[in-house]
Design an enzyme around this catalytic site. Sequence first.
Site, PDB file in Angstrom:
ATOM      1  N   ASP A  64      -4.717  12.326   1.212  1.00  0.00           N
ATOM      2  CA  ASP A  64      -3.842  12.522   2.368  1.00  0.00           C
ATOM      3  C   ASP A  64      -2.361  12.652   2.001  1.00  0.00           C
ATOM      4  OD1 ASP A  64      -3.512   9.945   1.507  1.00  0.00           O
ATOM      5  OD2 ASP A  64      -3.985   8.968   3.395  1.00  0.00           O
ATOM      6  N   HIS A  65      -1.986  12.207   0.821  1.00  0.00           N
ATOM      7  CA  HIS A  65      -0.567  12.227   0.446  1.00  0.00           C
ATOM      8  C   HIS A  65      -0.153  13.555  -0.196  1.00  0.00           C
ATOM      9  CE1 HIS A  65      -0.714   7.941   1.189  1.00  0.00           C
ATOM     10  NE2 HIS A  65       0.540   7.777   0.827  1.00  0.00           N
ATOM     11  N   ASP A 119      -2.519   1.052  -1.202  1.00  0.00           N
ATOM     12  CA  ASP A 119      -1.463   1.581  -0.342  1.00  0.00           C
ATOM     13  C   ASP A 119      -0.956   0.409   0.482  1.00  0.00           C
ATOM     14  OD1 ASP A 119      -0.420   4.463   0.795  1.00  0.00           O
ATOM     15  OD2 ASP A 119      -0.314   2.832   2.255  1.00  0.00           O
ATOM     16  N   ARG A 379       8.959   3.925   7.644  1.00  0.00           N
ATOM     17  CA  ARG A 379       9.986   3.712   6.620  1.00  0.00           C
ATOM     18  C   ARG A 379      11.089   4.758   6.731  1.00  0.00           C
ATOM     19  NH1 ARG A 379       5.755   2.057   1.874  1.00  0.00           N
ATOM     20  NH2 ARG A 379       5.687  -0.099   2.552  1.00  0.00           N
ATOM     21  N   SER A 535       6.435   0.292  -1.063  1.00  0.00           N
ATOM     22  CA  SER A 535       5.155   0.860  -1.464  1.00  0.00           C
ATOM     23  C   SER A 535       4.400  -0.001  -2.467  1.00  0.00           C
ATOM     24  CB  SER A 535       5.450   2.215  -2.094  1.00  0.00           C
ATOM     25  OG  SER A 535       4.434   2.601  -2.969  1.00  0.00           O
ATOM     26  N   ARG A 537       2.978   1.458  -4.949  1.00  0.00           N
ATOM     27  CA  ARG A 537       2.858   2.332  -6.120  1.00  0.00           C
ATOM     28  C   ARG A 537       3.127   1.568  -7.415  1.00  0.00           C
ATOM     29  NH1 ARG A 537       8.012   5.550  -3.810  1.00  0.00           N
ATOM     30  NH2 ARG A 537       6.558   5.597  -2.091  1.00  0.00           N
TER      31      ARG A 537
HETATM   32  C1  MIC Z   1       4.368   4.894   1.158  1.00  0.00           C
HETATM   33  O1  MIC Z   1       4.253   4.885   2.376  1.00  0.00           O
HETATM   34  O2  MIC Z   1       5.399   4.569   0.547  1.00  0.00           O
HETATM   35  C2  MIC Z   1       3.161   5.301   0.333  1.00  0.00           C
HETATM   36  C3  MIC Z   1       3.467   6.606  -0.273  1.00  0.00           C
HETATM   37  O3  MIC Z   1       2.043   5.453   1.178  1.00  0.00           O
HETATM   38  C4  MIC Z   1       2.907   4.217  -0.701  1.00  0.00           C
HETATM   39  C5  MIC Z   1       1.865   4.556  -1.675  1.00  0.00           C
HETATM   40  C6  MIC Z   1       2.337   5.470  -2.763  1.00  0.00           C
HETATM   41  O4  MIC Z   1       3.465   5.371  -3.216  1.00  0.00           O
HETATM   42  O5  MIC Z   1       1.512   6.286  -3.185  1.00  0.00           O
HETATM   43  C7  MIC Z   1       2.570   2.853  -0.112  1.00  0.00           C
HETATM   44  O6  MIC Z   1       2.945   2.572   0.990  1.00  0.00           O
HETATM   45  O7  MIC Z   1       1.966   2.012  -0.818  1.00  0.00           O
HETATM   46 FE1  SF4 Z   2       1.173   8.034   4.280  1.00  0.00          FE
HETATM   47 FE2  SF4 Z   2       2.495   5.873   3.412  1.00  0.00          FE
HETATM   48 FE3  SF4 Z   2       3.512   7.452   5.306  1.00  0.00          FE
HETATM   49 FE4  SF4 Z   2       1.448   5.955   5.859  1.00  0.00          FE
HETATM   50  S1  SF4 Z   2       3.471   5.245   5.294  1.00  0.00           S
HETATM   51  S2  SF4 Z   2       1.696   8.104   6.425  1.00  0.00           S
HETATM   52  S3  SF4 Z   2       0.303   6.007   3.944  1.00  0.00           S
HETATM   53  S4  SF4 Z   2       3.115   8.018   3.177  1.00  0.00           S
END
Ligand code: MIC
Ligand code: SF4
Length: 642
Positions: A64-65, A119, A379, A535, A537
Amino acid sequence: MGKTLTEKILENHLVEGSLEKGTDIAIKIDQTLTQDATGTMAYLQFEAIGIDRVQTELSVSYVDHNTLQTDFKNPDDHRYLQSIAARYGLYFSRPGNGICHQLHLERFARPGRTLLGSDSHTPTGGGIGSIAIGAGGLDVAAAMAGDSFRLKMPKVVSVYLTGKLPDFVSAKDVILEVLRRIGVKGAVNKVLEYTGPGVKTLTVPERGTITNMGTETGATTSIFPSDEITKDFLESQERGDQWTELKPDGDAVYDEKIEINLSELEPLIAEPHSPGNVKTVKELEGKAVDQVCIGSCTNSSLRDLKIASNMLKGKTVNQDTVLTISPGSRQVVDHLIKSGEYAYLVEAGARMLENACGPCIGMGLAPKTDAVSLRTFNRNFLGRSGTKSAQVYLVSPETAAASAIKGKITDPRTYGRIPKIEMPKKFNVNDNMIIPPLSPEKSKEVNIVRGPNIKPLPEFNPLPDKLTGEVLLKVEDDITTDHIMPAGAEILPLRSNIPEISKYVFRVIDENFHDRALEKDGGFIIGGENYGQGSSREHAAIAPKYLGIKAVIVKSFARIHLANLVNFGIVPLTFIDKGDYDKIESEDQLEVDLTTIKTGKVKMKDISKNIEIELTHSLGEQDLEELMAGGKLTLIKQKKSK
Ligand code: MIC
Ligand code: SF4
């Protein structure tokens, strides 16, 4: 003494430790989820662990990313993930099917189960009454291999809801209110457990919005009880047999209590660049808006898009504003199309995007220079949208729709007609984009498909007794993983290529960080409170480790990032006296003596300033063993080869 719901579920899953708050516990994990941006690394690690098939009750790999395919990298990763799922017994949600958290809530999350996801918004599953926790990919890989998950036994906060949300005020405003009260580090090592009579006024997807964005308070997770409303939701998703009633004991004792009267809430908004900067929409009304984005795992359910489409019905998006819609799942789109409501969005001039994270993670639709962008996301960290100068605000779908029409920040209560939406009794269930696991025999025949961008995992050595080097960077409070390891369309495709992605470490705040780190042969980072929020990550640990970062010394850490640092052999230390933070400067030469680390105290010399500073940490015995071995994977491999 009565137990909270959190304690009940954790107790059911306890493998090590007790329910004593703040102590180290290990819990059994029933379900796991990964998404593609963290999944490639997680599965490379799972392969390295060397287990023949996932050991969990259910594991799902979502895509999905990284759905913007500007070259071969992302689609190659998708094929890799699909072949891994077929080889090791996972469900695979194909690209285009939707956002992991929305899909997991619809199709897989179960009351009373534990879910570990790579995630940070995995707590969305708390909306259905599961203990759903975000973690680094390696912890998820280990859980898939059958290991328990270690965490600090969290304190449990009762968020006591009374009343009922007024028109044009929705679940997003509830979590913004929580953030307004406790801020972005208010719930570190705590669980937000929703209680009180107001709970029954919220549907499961609305609860999911709240537990999803609970992540922004630093909470370990958030949870709602599993009640009649949960039962209705599961039945509407043809999963009624998975329902079980779950609630706290009548005399449950909570560590803290927050009371919110839903009837008194009004539309709220988080200002740049933190979800904790909450104001009322009224206060900012009238500010011109260049972009409005509706979607993300926080606000892309059918309810949210129905509200938006009905508010946009018969209107046109303001000529100076761009509106994007990224639905949470195909099920959502299917309903909107069949009910005719999709047309309202199209006719109003919304730019309809894929069912994916999209603009939330800077995967396309970056706003223009200095833009004001209003988003229903969770975010608004600096640069996350893809445009560093953009000002991103976080709002509800109601506020987003009203503002898109007017072209300026608008309190939706001034919109007029109240959109009446009708939710289906039964959702259109169609799992044809979810590939189920193969039988153990068949899966053994599957070949893993690897593209040229998938590089081998770097190997890290055991730590020496003394760490020496320079302070490469000193940063303030609330540094996010989007500062440490930015995402976005250019960088995300490099998630399975550590040497390449490490070139972008700290890019948003310090363009030369990578070159300096290599030139100085690594060194130290000094930080303030809540270092590493955001995140899950693990690249925010692996890439700095690859650049030679030896220790990160801060006032306090965010939970997931702390675990990721340990997992990859970077020493996470905190100041005993927070005032010592002010004594250290960039370019100081430091010497950190790890020989006493097991006592909980570590001595550090600032050679440049000729001072000695005492540091501490919160790591348990097993954490320390992993850390000193050079990381969790190194230790797992060492143990296996014995
Ligand atoms: C985000 O919302 O920051 C992400 C991208 O979903 C991350 C995961 C990632 O960095 O791949 C998260 O929330 O953990
Ligand atoms: Fe995707 Fe992270 Fe955004 Fe949720 S917060 S939509 S998991 S990138």
